[in-house]
Design an enzyme around this catalytic site. Structure first.
Site, PDB file in Angstrom:
ATOM      1  N   PRO A   2       0.800  -1.170   0.089  1.00  0.00           N
ATOM      2  CA  PRO A   2       0.030  -0.023   0.002  1.00  0.00           C
ATOM      3  C   PRO A   2       0.922   1.093  -0.040  1.00  0.00           C
ATOM      4  O   PRO A   2       1.564   1.650   0.831  1.00  0.00           O
ATOM      5  CB  PRO A   2      -0.877  -0.159   1.183  1.00  0.00           C
ATOM      6  CG  PRO A   2      -0.845  -1.659   1.425  1.00  0.00           C
ATOM      7  CD  PRO A   2       0.377  -2.139   1.455  1.00  0.00           C
ATOM      8  N   GLU A   3       0.692   2.111  -1.271  1.00  0.00           N
ATOM      9  CA  GLU A   3       1.477   3.491  -1.252  1.00  0.00           C
ATOM     10  C   GLU A   3      -0.064   4.328  -1.472  1.00  0.00           C
ATOM     11  O   GLU A   3      -1.107   3.560  -1.533  1.00  0.00           O
ATOM     12  CB  GLU A   3       2.409   3.226  -2.232  1.00  0.00           C
ATOM     13  CG  GLU A   3       3.433   2.342  -2.121  1.00  0.00           C
ATOM     14  CD  GLU A   3       4.689   2.418  -2.982  1.00  0.00           C
ATOM     15  OE1 GLU A   3       5.264   3.392  -3.204  1.00  0.00           O
ATOM     16  OE2 GLU A   3       4.832   1.715  -3.920  1.00  0.00           O
ATOM     17  N   HIS A  92      -6.924 -13.754   7.315  1.00  0.00           N
ATOM     18  CA  HIS A  92      -6.358 -12.440   7.733  1.00  0.00           C
ATOM     19  C   HIS A  92      -7.264 -11.351   8.037  1.00  0.00           C
ATOM     20  O   HIS A  92      -6.957 -10.227   8.158  1.00  0.00           O
ATOM     21  CB  HIS A  92      -4.942 -12.098   7.001  1.00  0.00           C
ATOM     22  CG  HIS A  92      -3.904 -13.133   7.028  1.00  0.00           C
ATOM     23  ND1 HIS A  92      -3.474 -13.823   8.187  1.00  0.00           N
ATOM     24  CD2 HIS A  92      -3.454 -14.046   5.968  1.00  0.00           C
ATOM     25  CE1 HIS A  92      -2.486 -14.793   7.664  1.00  0.00           C
ATOM     26  NE2 HIS A  92      -2.679 -14.870   6.310  1.00  0.00           N
ATOM     27  N   ARG A 111       0.272  -9.170   8.055  1.00  0.00           N
ATOM     28  CA  ARG A 111       1.518  -9.001   8.876  1.00  0.00           C
ATOM     29  C   ARG A 111       1.336  -8.142  10.010  1.00  0.00           C
ATOM     30  O   ARG A 111       2.338  -7.979  11.058  1.00  0.00           O
ATOM     31  CB  ARG A 111       2.625  -8.451   7.906  1.00  0.00           C
ATOM     32  CG  ARG A 111       3.313  -9.572   7.471  1.00  0.00           C
ATOM     33  CD  ARG A 111       4.294  -9.107   6.440  1.00  0.00           C
ATOM     34  NE  ARG A 111       5.516  -8.254   7.088  1.00  0.00           N
ATOM     35  CZ  ARG A 111       6.509  -7.785   6.516  1.00  0.00           C
ATOM     36  NH1 ARG A 111       6.481  -7.927   5.317  1.00  0.00           N
ATOM     37  NH2 ARG A 111       7.604  -7.457   6.999  1.00  0.00           N
ATOM     38  N   ARG A 151      16.570  19.747   2.442  1.00  0.00           N
ATOM     39  CA  ARG A 151      16.939  18.077   2.978  1.00  0.00           C
ATOM     40  C   ARG A 151      18.447  18.034   2.146  1.00  0.00           C
ATOM     41  O   ARG A 151      18.716  18.158   1.226  1.00  0.00           O
ATOM     42  CB  ARG A 151      16.128  17.162   2.474  1.00  0.00           C
ATOM     43  CG  ARG A 151      14.781  17.211   3.095  1.00  0.00           C
ATOM     44  CD  ARG A 151      14.945  17.151   4.757  1.00  0.00           C
ATOM     45  NE  ARG A 151      13.584  17.227   5.384  1.00  0.00           N
ATOM     46  CZ  ARG A 151      13.408  16.348   6.345  1.00  0.00           C
ATOM     47  NH1 ARG A 151      14.092  15.216   6.595  1.00  0.00           N
ATOM     48  NH2 ARG A 151      12.252  16.493   7.162  1.00  0.00           N
TER      49      ARG A 151
END
Length: 258
Positions: A2-3, A92, A111, A151
């Site tokens: 998932p992005e 799950h 997970r 950055r």
DNA sequence: CAGCTTGTTAGGTT
DNA sequence: TAACCTAACAAGCT
């Protein structure tokens, strides 16, 4: 997995499955995915209310109810599915929301790296999202480029830092860098203005074409379509792709194009 | 058994 | 402060 594009897909699942419908029953099959809320409190807070809307910020999904807000994060393996109430739950499926008549929204996650939060009010929502930068699809060019200038780390690490821009994960970052022809190990503050321009443009283009698919599509013409093949080659120039490690993540890139 | 995985974060070090 | 690295979380798969 998932992005941003995946989570946008889950937002659409939430809308089409549950928006406007009454939450009849909440079944927590594995409380290990709940954060800061008990199964009992979750049921008590939600049963009888309606899902009124769904918002996404970066990789977070907010399910509004008019009262408390359910915040969902999918970690690496989470997803949201819509099922009939009689369909047998998958191994799950961790939390099941029975909504309206005859539908079930299911939070499924192998997970359990992230999970569900219950934000009692708007302040609590803000606390959850406090460390998120602007959403990758909403940020404007100026803010994006200014954030890169500020950055010093490698651009790959900066792009996947959710406090800089929210929604990009490992696959998207590699795809955007490859399209923009920028080396992942280049330092963000040493990019040229033109590099920053291309990164912004390609981020928008990549996201716009990935969102309708609900994932980063492993197409032949995309870098992502080649990263898992045995000896991957660049779909643009044919050179063997390089594989290195940046910020603890596997990074795939083309030394010829980038 | 060792090593790998698309996410996040705490803790230690540079 | 910022940046960087590692381990940890969990549960698979090769």
């Amino acid at each position: 997995m998932p992005e941003l594009p995946d989570v946008e897909g889950f937002r659409e699942v939430l809308v089409s499955c549950a928006q406007g419908r009454v939450i009849r029953h909440v079944e927590v099959r594995d409380a290990g995915v709940l954060h800061g809320v008990s199964a009992r409190r979750l049921r008590e807070a939600l049963e009888g209310r309606r899902f009124t809307g769904a918002e996404r910020h970066g990789k977070w999904l907010l399910a509004r109810t008019g009262g408390p807000t359910v915040a969902l994060h999918f970690g690496m393996t989470g997803l949201l599915v819509c099922a009939g109430p009689d369909e047998e739950a998958a191994p799950h499926d961790r939390v099941l929301f029975t909504v309206g008549t005859g539908r079930q929204l299911r939070y499924r996650d192998q997970r359990k790296l992230q999970g569900l939060w219950l934000a009692e009010d708007e302040t609590a929502v803000e606390r959850l999202l406090a460390r998120q930068g602007p959403d990758a699809l909403a940020v404007d060019r100026e803010r994006f480029e200014a954030a890169l200038c500020a950055r010093r780390g490698t651009i790959k690490t900066v792009l996947t830092d959710q406090s800089v821009v929210a929604g990009l994960g490992n696959l998207l970052a590699d795809e955007i860098l490859w399209r923009a022809r920028v080396r992942p190990a280049a330092h963000a503050n040493e990019l040229t203005e033109d590099d920053r321009r291309r990164l912004y443009t390609q981020m928008r283009r990549t996201l716009r074409s990935a969102v309708p698919t609900g994932r980063v599509p492993p197409r032949d013409s995309w870098l992502t379509g080649h990263r898992d093949t045995p000896s991957p080659h660049c779909p643009r120039c044919g050179e063997p792709l390089r594989r290195s490690r940046l910020g603890g993540r596997t990074t795939v890139w083309c030394a010829q194009c980038q």
